[in-house]
Design an enzyme around this catalytic site. Structure first.
Site, short mmCIF file in Angstrom:
data_model
loop_
_atom_site.label_atom_id
_atom_site.label_comp_id
_atom_site.label_asym_id
_atom_site.label_seq_id
_atom_site.Cartn_x
_atom_site.Cartn_y
_atom_site.Cartn_z
N ASP A 135 0.57 -0.06 -4.10
CA ASP A 135 1.35 -0.83 -3.16
C ASP A 135 1.99 -1.73 -3.28
OD1 ASP A 135 2.15 -1.23 -0.93
OD2 ASP A 135 0.67 -2.59 0.02
N TRP B 132 -1.89 -8.48 1.52
CA TRP B 132 -1.14 -7.57 1.56
C TRP B 132 -3.01 -6.57 0.90
CZ3 TRP B 132 0.80 -5.54 5.99
CH2 TRP B 132 1.77 -6.74 6.01
N LYS C 47 12.00 -2.26 2.24
CA LYS C 47 12.53 -3.31 1.48
C LYS C 47 14.12 -2.42 0.20
CE LYS C 47 8.34 -4.67 2.87
NZ LYS C 47 7.93 -6.16 3.44
N1 PMP Z 1 2.00 -3.85 2.00
C1 PMP Z 1 3.06 -5.07 1.58
C2 PMP Z 1 2.88 -5.35 -0.17
C3 PMP Z 1 4.12 -5.12 2.21
O1 PMP Z 1 4.53 -5.69 1.51
C4 PMP Z 1 3.84 -4.37 4.24
C5 PMP Z 1 5.28 -4.95 4.90
N2 PMP Z 1 5.60 -6.49 4.62
C6 PMP Z 1 3.19 -3.94 4.18
C7 PMP Z 1 2.47 -3.29 3.10
C8 PMP Z 1 2.80 -2.99 5.60
O2 PMP Z 1 3.79 -2.50 5.39
P1 PMP Z 1 4.83 -1.61 6.78
O3 PMP Z 1 5.35 -2.41 8.21
O4 PMP Z 1 5.32 -0.09 6.20
O5 PMP Z 1 2.82 -0.59 7.20
#
Ligand code: PMP
Length: 361
Positions: free
Chosen positions: A172, A102, A196
């Site tokens: 994030d 991520w 989550k």
């Molecule tokens: N950052 C992290 C740490 C994540 O776990 C995720 C999703 N698994 C995201 C960003 C992306 O999130 P979204 O699908 O809400 O764009």
């Protein structure tokens, strides 16, 4: 049909009490004769609910008055790009600390909008550890420092908040927000996709230091501008009313459970139980993450013999243990242990794992 133990990485398990309350209120929310989804976000009831959700979140996290709370859309992914749009000019530099998938994605999405500098990365170690703080090359004139406190796929989590001096720290926190108390004052921006630890997908919660709303930036659409959203209480246009409502119910539930101190204790107990089962399996199961960097929220593990993966998944599902398949990028298994996953679920998982290892080891 009875409910399963749900270890999904996201959208993830939600507290049963929250789901039951939403079910009770579905047809007639607060005596209105309609559901929360069928009402104007400009109505008195919705505005009061929205304000209460913010009050509860502020109380849970101890959010100081210096920070605004926004309820946005677009997922964390959209904010990978929207953060540099708001916090930096095209010629500014921003530091990124990359500890997994991520963080890498945040870098890619930010690159068109700011000069990205990789201040530190654990890529050389296949993201199994955290880059030691003394090796970070932080630029004191960077617009901000971005990092991912918990990497959902690799299962790597920072045990504490890194010291980065006066440059605003942007986190994030999608997969570990609300999992333990933190000192919000140390952050410039905290943002998290809701699916989550907060509620349904389609909602992003952002906590942003108010002075960062005034940064000189490039022209962007008003709906993307955090300052505009803050000025309009996140209702510049129609918000995700259902997501906001469900988030509010979750915040109330968390307060009833004893708040984030109680959550931290439960999350520690759950993850310790699972890591112990992995480490004491004599190599039948492994987790390669450096012990101090192991995530309390997402626990990836691999079977020594990957030929048994399909059987493990089939049998675990039959035992009521749901969504244990690892992310496709890394394979193996992953158990996500967010706030809504009770200790009982982890006890059931560990007992299944012992039994499976015993039969196939
Ligand atoms: N950052 C992290 C740490 C994540 O776990 C995720 C999703 N698994 C995201 C960003 C992306 O999130 P979204 O699908 O809400 O764009």
């Amino acid at each position: 049909m009875s409910r399963v133990w749900n270890f999904s990485a996201g959208p993830a398990a939600m507290p049963q009490a929250v789901l039951e309350r939403a079910q009770r209120e579905m047809l007639d929310w607060r005596g209105s004769g309609s559901s929360v989804m069928e009402q104007s976000h400009r109505g008195k009831r919705f505005i009061a609910m929205a304000a209460q959700a913010e009050t509860d979140l502020r109380a849970l996290m101890g959010i100081p008055a210096s920070h605004a709370v926004l309820f946005l859309q677009g997922g964390a992914t959209q904010h990978f790009a929207q953060i540099p749009m708001n916090l930096a000019g095209p010629d500014d530099r921003a530091d990124y600390v990359v500890t997994g998938h991520w963080g890498e994605k945040a870098v890619r999405e930010a690159a068109p909008y700011v000069r990205v500098q990789i201040a530190a990365s654990s890529g050389a170690d296949k993201f199994r550890s955290l880059p030691p703080r003394e090796g970070w090359t932080l630029d004191p004139s960077a617009a901000y420092v971005h990092y991912t406190p918990n990497e959902t796929i690799g299962g790597v989590e920072f045990p504490d908040v890194p010291e980065v001096g006066d440059v605003p720290l942007v986190a994030d926190m999608s997969s570990n927000i609300l999992s333990a108390p933190i000192d919000v004052a140390r952050f410039g921006v905290i943002y998290a996709g809701a699916q989550k630890n907060i509620g349904p997908s389609g909602l992003v919660v952002m906590i942003i230091r108010r002075d960062l709303l005034d940064r000189p930036r490039r022209p962007i659409a008003s709906v993307l501008r955090y300052a505009e959203q803050a000025a309009h209480d996140s209702m510049l246009n129609t918000p995700n009313t259902w997501g906001w409502y469900m988030a509010g119910l979750t915040f109330q539930w968390l307060r009833e459970q004893g708040g984030l101190t109680a959550m931290a204790e439960r999350n520690r107990a759950k993850s310790e139980l699972l890591y112990r089962a992995i480490d004491q399996s004599g190599g039948f199961y492994t987790n390669p993450v450096q012990p101090l960097a192991r995530s309390r929220m997402n626990v990836p593990f691999w079977l020594r013999d990957s030929a048994l993966d399909a059987l493990f998944l089939e049998e675990s599902e039959a035992a009521g243990l749901f969504a244990l398949k690892g992310h496709k990028a890394v394979g193996g298994m992953r158990a996500s242990l967010y706030n809504a996953v009770p200790l009982e679920a982890v006890e059931a998982l560990v007992s299944f794992m012992w039994d499976f290892a015993h039969r196939h080891g």
